[in-house]
Write an enzyme that holds these catalytic residues in place. Structure first.
Site: not given
Lengths: 81, 666
Positions: B2, B52, B55, B76-78, B101, B371
């Site tokens: 986000c 965004l 989850i 913002n993030g995971e 989360d 990667g």
């Protein structure tokens, strides 16, 4: 225009040198970061096209190409020989 | 994933941050989180959020609070291990209202304070506001996957995921390029946090927590520092075979966590190289249904890796999309790219990734695995091999055969005329007298980049009198640095400079989030990094074989031709993209004497020489590294000035799904 001036002008404009007056004739162009490996090929092309001197493989050495003074001496030697 | 933003009054007696200012900030971040917008406001502070949804799609709205509404978060993030943390917190008596989360962050802060962040495995930029104690906490993940900027202005502190949101929230905040940021860019390829490209704006450093309390800055402390072996400490004790097994297990776990902890489908980038191929292979095994993959192709054969990408697609049976990018498309994209990177570039490589994330989004995907990080964490770069050869050579500088190893490193040298070899020796043979000095491995790159500062104009030169970005960086190293093995020192510097500040930012978050796509990077998993850092250097760089232990993991999983191919760095056409006869008009305008003079950062006459040289060499296939970096560097800086300094922010109206206003906030 003499040879030294011709070479200095090429180096300064081709490699966009900020203060041409501060570029010493014996300064290493490689150490100053002005020239990298592809830049050397640009110098060789200049010598061959503009100065009419052919550079042999074995002559492509820092002692011939890495400063204005070395370039002047190298071209003079080639023209004289 | 986000965008986050907020304003806190530092000075007493100021009116509360307005709903309009906070909404403008959220609107400036709309591309990062187009799904929902939210604002929280009390008498002293406001938080904004552009979401965004990935989850807990139905109840994960932000800003979000604890049970009694005193602690608020914009995130913002995971946090990939949020389910494990939630179980721990529930055992401690915490009660949860959502499945998100985000809520874990609030309770983790209540339970563990600043120690909470070192328990998170993930990628985050977090703002926590404790309205009762009037404390603001700002935090960023270990290597800086997610951005977080801040500025103090007229008694207020504003923070946001992107600089443009600071300008939107504080319209009076002066907008000016910081010459020190330009100096770092023309040394390390990017400005390094906490510095930014803009005067008066800073960035929270990766792995740091900042605390502000009742109007004053309290502290800025690291919540994580990398550990590398020091003698027996932090050293992996097993054999190379055991290391291979452990690395495979850690990568499987990291990939599964990033693939399955999402309530939306997750795709994969396939570059054709070892790292993304391996991640895609692990992802394909971890999910029952077929995997969705995305690749970039290049119209220029020199940069194209299509056959390798297709080999993996065939092997894994993925549903695959390709985007073929031309020079012209790179040129056309650059202004948008720079509006998103908010910093200059010395390479165009981010531009194709900007175009690719559009394809991902148009295909209905919001999350991709890549990667990224493998080359830093497991030692894949030529720079590491080059430094090893130079250190070996430095032990016997007179040796004539030691520098021959340079030709093993750069095979083109062995085929080049004598000149290239002799010049390469002179170039790489610099500084050999100080092989154990910090930064030894990076000096050739830093010096050749810094030589381009000759393009700076007089006012920049004057502002930079007496500054030395390399000395500044080397003066801020962790105290353990000299005790790490030389390879670890090189890896640390590579993570801190190129990975955090360029690859994860300009080429990562910004290009993905420009189209609302979240990148997830299994190689940057906390456990994977810790394990890889603990390996003896020879497991990673065995002789001159890069990423040795990773190649052993990949052997069973990745197509043979990919394991066997020489490493090809991801690159795109640089100067070549801008000199075609059909080039967009803005290029000549931005490089014109008037525009360069107007911006005032570069010397117009020198830029003119550079530009004429590039145009004159239009038919050449090769440009020197210096000319490529110089042209892209000047052009992107000129665009940055136009996009973020000259242009005032134009606010966008966005509808608020969440609006929480304290009655004391008029």
């Amino acid at each position: 225009m003499d040879l030294r001036e011709q070479i200095r002008q090429f180096v300064c404009s081709n490699f966009y040198v900020s203060d041409p007056a501060a570029l010493a004739d014996d300064a290493s162009l490689l150490d100053a970061g002005i020239v990298d490996s592809t830049g050397v090929l640009e110098i060789i092309t200049f010598i061959e096209r503009e100065l009419g001197v052919t550079v042999e493989d074995a002559e492509m050495l820092p002692q011939n190409l890495d400063s204005v003074r070395a370039l002047v001496a190298f071209v003079q030697k080639k023209r004289g020989s | 994933m986000c965008g986050i933003a907020g304003i806190v009054n530092l000075r007493e007696g100021l009116p509360p941050p307005t709903r309009e200012a906070l909404t403008r900030m959220a609107g400036a971040l709309e591309h990062r989180g187009p799904d929902e917008f939210g604002v929280y406001r009390d008498a002293r502070a406001g938080l904004a959020h552009a979401r965004l949804s990935i989850i807990d799609l139905t109840s994960g709205q932000q800003p979000l609070s604890n049970e009694d509404g005193t602690l608020w978060v914009s995130f913002n993030g995971e946090i990939f291990n949020y389910l494990e943390l939630k179980a721990e917190l529930e055992a401690l008596g915490h009660r949860f209202r959502t499945r998100s989360d985000t809520e874990v962050i609030v309770h983790a802060w209540e339970a563990w304070g600043e120690q909470a962040f070192s328990r998170f495995n993930g990628q985050w930029a977090i703002a926590l506001w404790d309205s009762r104690r009037e404390v603001l906490v700002l935090a960023r993940d270990r290597v800086g996957v997610r951005p977080l900027y801040l500025a103090r202005h007229q008694g207020r502190l504003a923070f946001a995921s992107e600089v443009k949101a600071l300008f939107a929230g504080l319209p009076d905040l002066p907008r000016a390029i910081d010459p020190l940021g330009l100096d770092e860019t023309f040394t390390f390829w990017s400005v390094l946090a906490p510095r930014t490209m803009f005067r008066g704006i800073s960035e929270v450093e990766p792995g740091h927590v900042q605390v502000w309390s009742r109007g004053a800055f309290v502290r800025d402390v690291p919540c994580w520092q990398p550990t590398y072996p020091q003698g027996e400490r932090h050293r992996f004790e097993g054999s190379l075979d055991e290391a291979t097994v452990a690395l495979r297990q850690a990568l499987e776990d990291a990939t599964r966590l990033r693939l399955l902890r999402a309530d939306v489908p997750v795709g994969c980038y396939l570059s054709g190289g070892l790292d993304s191929s391996l991640i895609a292979a692990l992802a394909a095994r971890a999910r029952p249904s077929s995997l969705r993959t995305f690749s970039l192709r290049f119209a220029d054969a020199e940069y194209d890796e299509t056959p390798y990408q297709r080999a993996m697609v065939e092997r894994l049976g993925t549903e695959h999309s390709e985007l073929r990018v031309s020079r012209r498309q790179i040129a056309e994209a650059l202004p948008d790219v720079i509006r998103h990177t908010e910093r200059p570039l010395l390479r165009t490589a981010p531009a194709p990734l900007f175009l690719l994330s559009q394809l991902v989004r148009d295909s209905g995907f919001k999350v991709v695995l890549t990667g990224e990080g493998a080359d830093e964490v497991l030692a894949g770069y030529d720079l590491f091999r080059e430094a090893k050869v130079r250190r070996f050579w430095a032990r016997a500088p007179g040796s004539s055969w030691r520098p021959l190893l340079l030709e093993r490193l750069y095979p083109y040298l062995a085929r080049s005329p004598v000149s290239q070899r002799a010049l390469a020796r002179q170039f790489f043979g610099r500084d050999l007298e100080h092989p154990s000095s910090a930064g030894f491995g990076h000096q050739p790159r830093w010096q050749s980049t810094a030589a381009l500062k000759r393009l700076f104009g007089p006012s920049v030169r004057e502002a930079l009198t007496g500054t030395d970005p390399v000395a500044h960086l080397l003066g801020s190293l962790p105290s353990e640095f000299p005790r790490w093995p030389p390879l670890a020192q090189d890896q640390y510097l590579e993570v801190r400079t190129l990975l955090s500040s360029y690859l994860l930012s300009s080429q990562g978050d910004r290009m993905l989030m420009a189209h609302g796509v979240e990148g997830r990077f299994p190689f940057l998993d906390a456990q994977v990094m810790e394990l890889a850092n603990s390996f003896p250097p020879a497991f990673k760089l065995r002789g001159l074989d890069e990423k040795h232990v990773l190649k052993r993991v990949a052997k069973e999983l990745v197509a043979k031709e990919i394991c066997a191919r020489p490493k090809q760095p991801y690159r795109a056409p640089d100067a070549l993209s801008f000199i075609g006869a059909d080039r967009p008009e803005w290029i000549d305008e931005r490089l014109s004497e008037a525009a360069v003079r107007d911006v005032g950062l570069f010397e117009p006459a020198l830029v003119g020489q550079l530009w004429r040289k590039c145009l004159a060499r239009r038919e050449e296939r090769q440009f020197s590294n210096a000319d490529n970096m110089a042209l892209v560097g000047v052009l992107s800086t000129q665009l940055l000035h136009q996009q973020l300094v000259q242009r005032a922010p134009s606010p966008r109206e966005v509808p608020l799904k969440t609006l929480i206003e304290d009655p004391r906030a008029p």
